[in-house]
Enzyme design. Sequence first.
Site, PDB file in Angstrom:
ATOM      1  CD  GLU A   1      -2.398   1.295   2.838  1.00 40.50           C
ATOM      2  OE1 GLU A   1      -1.782   0.810   3.813  1.00 40.50           O
ATOM      3  OE2 GLU A   1      -3.478   1.898   2.952  1.00 40.50           O
TER       4      GLU A   1
ATOM      5  CB  CYS B   1      -3.794  -1.251   4.979  1.00 43.36           C
ATOM      6  SG  CYS B   1      -2.611  -1.177   6.354  1.00 43.36           S
TER       7      CYS B   1
ATOM      8  CE  LYS C   1      -6.839   1.651   4.117  1.00 35.60           C
ATOM      9  NZ  LYS C   1      -5.600   2.227   4.682  1.00 35.60           N
TER      10      LYS C   1
END
Length: 278
Positions: A43, A166, A131
């Site tokens: 990421e 994440c 995300k």
Amino acid sequence: MAEFTVSVIQVSYGDEEAMADRIERVAGLVRAEAGRDLVVLPELWPVGGFDVAHWEERAQEIPGPGPVEATGLPERRWVEAMSAAAREAGVTLHAGSTVERTAEPGPEGKDLWNTSVVLAPTGDVQAVYRKIHRFGFDSGEARTIEAGSELVTTPLGPFTAHLTTCFDLRFPELFRSGLDAGADLLVLPAAWPLPRVEHWRTLLRARAIENQYPLIGCNTAGTHAKRHEMGGGSLVLDANGDVLAEAGPDQEVLRVSLDPEHTARQREKFPVLASRRW
Ligand SMILES: NC(=O)CCC(=O)C(=O)O
């Protein structure tokens, strides 16, 4: 069925490396994995990870699915460099994520997103994921960028992969939704810090065990913005949550083969998912 070969590049970097230099360095690491089926990156590595103060100036536009146009500028954009690296290596490339700038702002009025891209071996953009869960509570991502809202799956060889990033890892309902959307592989690039690396390992194993699918977690190493030490420990698990490969704390490339038939065998041997009530 042939095994699916995966290289997980746990990139390490600090603040001293310029963004353009890091992009070219990592493109070289991808090219070195020529012949693999899939290469995965972490990421936010192009923009310096947790170096939030520089995200605005380092953000770039990202095209949707289809061919990537070259700008002809001396410094290649992230997506151009990754597209060329995927094509030159003949691999599918999950290029990790970067900070994307869009022409139109999102619902909170911001024009930045934490966006990951999968590139086909032709160099075309195959899938884009923004995300959903922003890290930082009232600072960092939560303050600076918009939240994505779309669950994204994409074919990766014999698998259907659910794309996540994440902090998403802490929200198990997202992964159940991915499973229900047909995913049988999870790919999760991260910039996960050292102090919580036990959470990283535990939650990754939980997601693989509870959803009974293989999982690729690609973390970062190095120190960002002089103080955020990253945890490394990239992990590839099978559908029983067993470790196929695990990285140490520094830059490292994991090379593993996934057996596409293992998941069905595991689910037949221990049919937990068949006992779901909702
Ligand atoms: N980049 C991130 O989303 C960090 C997540 C994290 O540090 C945590 O969940 O803990």
